[in-house]
Write an enzyme that holds these catalytic residues in place. Sequence first.
Site, PDB file in Angstrom:
ATOM      1  N   GLY A  85       3.338  -2.803   8.588  1.00 22.75           N
ATOM      2  CA  GLY A  85       3.556  -3.036  10.011  1.00 22.75           C
ATOM      3  C   GLY A  85       4.994  -3.448  10.260  1.00 22.75           C
ATOM      4  O   GLY A  85       5.532  -4.292   9.554  1.00 22.75           O
ATOM      5  N   GLU A 131      -6.943  -5.491   3.442  1.00 24.29           N
ATOM      6  CA  GLU A 131      -7.104  -6.690   2.606  1.00 24.29           C
ATOM      7  C   GLU A 131      -8.350  -6.581   1.713  1.00 24.29           C
ATOM      8  O   GLU A 131      -9.120  -7.539   1.578  1.00 24.29           O
ATOM      9  CB  GLU A 131      -7.186  -7.948   3.469  1.00 24.29           C
ATOM     10  CG  GLU A 131      -5.886  -8.334   4.118  1.00 24.29           C
ATOM     11  CD  GLU A 131      -4.795  -8.664   3.111  1.00 24.29           C
ATOM     12  OE1 GLU A 131      -5.065  -9.371   2.131  1.00 24.29           O
ATOM     13  OE2 GLU A 131      -3.663  -8.177   3.306  1.00 24.29           O
ATOM     14  N   THR A 179       0.825  -1.212   0.000  1.00 25.64           N
ATOM     15  CA  THR A 179       0.000   0.000   0.000  1.00 25.64           C
ATOM     16  C   THR A 179       0.860   1.264   0.000  1.00 25.64           C
ATOM     17  O   THR A 179       1.893   1.326   0.648  1.00 25.64           O
ATOM     18  CB  THR A 179      -0.914  -0.018   1.236  1.00 25.64           C
ATOM     19  OG1 THR A 179      -1.808  -1.116   1.101  1.00 25.64           O
ATOM     20  CG2 THR A 179      -1.708   1.271   1.372  1.00 25.64           C
TER      21      THR A 179
END
Lengths: 591, 591
Positions: free
Chosen positions: A187, A430, A148
């Site tokens: 993350g 997702e 992303t």
Amino acid sequence: MSEKKDLQDCVEELRRERAQCSFDVEELTNIFDGGKELTARRREIEHLICSDPAFKDEVPPEYLSHEDLYTNEVRKVTHLMRKLAEHNIPLREASITQVHSVLRDGNPLIVHTSMFANALASLANPKQQQQWVPLAEKNRIIGTYAQTEIGHGTFVRGLETTAIFDPETKEFVLHSPTITSTKWWPGGLGKTANAAIVMAQLYTQGKCYGPHPFFVQLRDFDTHHSLPGVILGEIGPRLGINSQDNGYLRFDHYRIPRTNMLMRHSQVLEDGSYVKPIHNKLSYGTMVWTRVAIVHSCSKKLACAVTIATRYSAVRHQSELVPGKPEPQILEYQTQQYKLLPHIASVFAILFSASSVLRMQRNVAASISKGNVELLPELHILSCAMKALSSQDSTQGIETCRLACGGHGYIASSGLPSLYTSTTCTITYEGENTVLLLQVARYLIKSYRAGLEGLPVLPSVMYLTAPSAMHQSPPLSNQALIEAFRISSANLVKETESRLCRQFNLEQNFHYAWNRCSVALVHCAELHSRYYMCEKFLSTVESIRASDRVRSVLQDLCRLYLIHHITLNQGHFLRVSPCSSPAPVLLETDR
Amino acid sequence: MSEKKDLQDCVEELRRERAQCSFDVEELTNIFDGGKELTARRREIEHLICSDPAFKDEVPPEYLSHEDLYTNEVRKVTHLMRKLAEHNIPLREASITQVHSVLRDGNPLIVHTSMFANALASLANPKQQQQWVPLAEKNRIIGTYAQTEIGHGTFVRGLETTAIFDPETKEFVLHSPTITSTKWWPGGLGKTANAAIVMAQLYTQGKCYGPHPFFVQLRDFDTHHSLPGVILGEIGPRLGINSQDNGYLRFDHYRIPRTNMLMRHSQVLEDGSYVKPIHNKLSYGTMVWTRVAIVHSCSKKLACAVTIATRYSAVRHQSELVPGKPEPQILEYQTQQYKLLPHIASVFAILFSASSVLRMQRNVAASISKGNVELLPELHILSCAMKALSSQDSTQGIETCRLACGGHGYIASSGLPSLYTSTTCTITYEGENTVLLLQVARYLIKSYRAGLEGLPVLPSVMYLTAPSAMHQSPPLSNQALIEAFRISSANLVKETESRLCRQFNLEQNFHYAWNRCSVALVHCAELHSRYYMCEKFLSTVESIRASDRVRSVLQDLCRLYLIHHITLNQGHFLRVSPCSSPAPVLLETDR
């Protein structure tokens, strides 16, 4: 002064409530876990981890600064990794337990141990796996997954990071040409990771081949300083999951060897020629697996929330049901039951649909190994549908449970705020839900049109054009309710398809017409998906191996689930279904 | 590579969007503020405060520990108080501006400056006001309002803290007999306040007279140490509003002078005899005012959220509406419009209904001064209804806006998470919504039954038994939609009342029957309240003094609001209303 309760009374009250249970709790627990052995194993692992004093927080994490929160979680997660390794417990096995509850509000290594590891396994070729997997397993490499960007999420084709092949040096040049091309969210990227799988637009021999994955070292393995040409940092605090160091990443003409492109599927040869993958659809597998994992985790988080709120409602006494009488448990109030019971049912509805999608995935995998990819689209669509509904249902359910605890649900120590903040993000990640539901709708319209033309359609959507069997089921039986769902959903699809045709006649452009009908199309997708969940709930309950008492309570929950979702959607049912005006009759059954 | 935007392009894009506006933004701003002068004054105050560098945070508050967050907010709020005093700006005037945006996520002095000050003004007698108000104004006394306990919130009669009059010493003995009697939640109690207005069960001459207010010093005015017999502290982090130090408080036979009972309404004389208040209903006033203030703040928070999300949707480009064409602004997608536009309408619906309740309050106050308290119940009920709907609507609206921004709505820096966490609590406080809606329902059933018997009923509920004027309005006109609301709401009340009668025949106990119907009763209250909001929205838009262009855009929003809430409630409409099966027709108007 009326006699009031203290803590011991609450404990007593819960014990009394539990003693009234009509079924064997252990049996239902085993169903929830997927079998007796799995319950035992889960408890073994949970005991091992949760009894370890090293996981105790000195102060509750909510009191800590953003930085200290991270440091404390790193301390715990590294201890957890070591401990699991010592006891030979695979991470995947640990992840189905509640051991992550010792980590609070996120986990700096979760992307390393799940998405990064999975992506290496499914995207790297054998030679690359040999090179990187052992280092990742030893945590010498700590990876993240950088897809992303600020400017693009669900629409992966729009990614802007470029990887241009330079045949002279046989390197790829990674570059972030705009602000919006900055990788955003991975993350563990902010502070923890030293490497990433980066999705970038692959250019070779002057042509763009779309997003491809690359293994990229980001930080020095010894000093942990970012490498020249790599700009990265943390994106800052969020609504929740704040102990995970989500980060951003930019490349300034950063060069990596050609062999860092993950080449299991596509390849770029030394001369720069591009070799495309044999099976384009094989990457569905990981995506389906990830979505089913989300569905499972939604079910578990909602289960936690309904458990907390139901226990609270059993010990909380408030107001007067009958003036002058003692204050009743708030669970006695119908409005409180209405807040909690449908979400208890929802836990099982989500769980059983997830199992059904997993079963289908196994069948599809078996078919694929025989060269048959026919069922793949149906699996993909069902995983979209289940991810969308279960993320919405669990988020709304947790919030309803939180609010059902009044002010106490607002306090961090109730556990409900972090359940909410860590679940609501599943609506977005997702695959954003609206986008997923429009994919489901596209499949519905396509299948409906195919069905009308007598072309073959896949099992889950045959009902759209197949005649109804309504008259065979006794009125208001569960089967009749399922049929009502089927008829309402089929009608909504039919109605929306006609509208799409009318709109197309006006616009003379399918895409504009589609957009003008897209709110209705989302409703189609939701109703179809709900029908699927209801159907799987009912068929699971009917076929489950269980004692009469457990089956009976599951049947009650299933019945409640069906009625609840019919009343929520009563407009769609009243417009078309033969069980016209059912609401008052159904509502009377709520006693 | 497609041409992508950087920050300057976003600014340009917003400018282009704004240039397309069909109306005078300043005119609508004035309507929103309540008049041209109020807009000017608001801006003056906001400029004064927001341009002051002392309010700048060294780091964003979300990075701070719980303790540092508090310290930083205390620094800012004390500076704010001084600054407002210097410029002779009354707190109440400042509170209608956005100056509190310089305080982030709560305010340790808000209860002192609002509820505590209001309660002193309305509950203390003149002599007591002389004694305490000047000290409170100089912030020598910093007060809070301690009503809610661990065990009791909305049900005030259930409070357990006792205040027993001791005629020998002419003191009240405050005591917390159980754990559940611990005062819990008061803002500023944890660290800031040195005094509180405490609600406790008043006992004198062996008899309990119910909850009464007492002025209680909690901490030493010089050392700030808690006084002997007072046990207090902070309740810990919450989902939001974490810079407010919400606290707990217990008394161990803590003695206060008799004259610390706030005696404007009730009194206990030196000999211990109790003197009851003349007008029991006068305390409604503060409650109504507080609820209307909540409604106003909900409208403003929702306005912030829709502004952020709409701006974002104008500069965010994503996916392909038509394959191969540039990515459109996401505002072009119908699904995105469906997420945002109804909540823009909702901002005005909430605002206009709040104004209408405030107007009614002024009328009622005028009537009361002439001794007429007839309209008081209606005002009370409407304030309950508006508080319940506006807190739900704004919370859901903010969350929808947050999710409509995808991942970016999850990041604290978007402003959306704190809008959500600071609004959702309005569902619970100042009367939990379900409890309030059941009060509305009780009024509806009572009025319906009175109407049937030909007894007089108050204006807002006359429609429940009055004949409909449906046939007079052109089909699908706004008036026809309002009539459809009226008919559906009246029918739902009628249907539910019959069910209540049937249930009463079964149970032979009104309270049990009531409980068994309470989910349906809540639906009645919601539909009636929605009808009220729709009606106020429409009548305001029709009577507002505005240019044609502003009126036209408000009319569009009102129309959208009506249609949106009819489709959301389509089941109730389809079962009864003459505009049967309206959904497809109405939906076609969405272009």
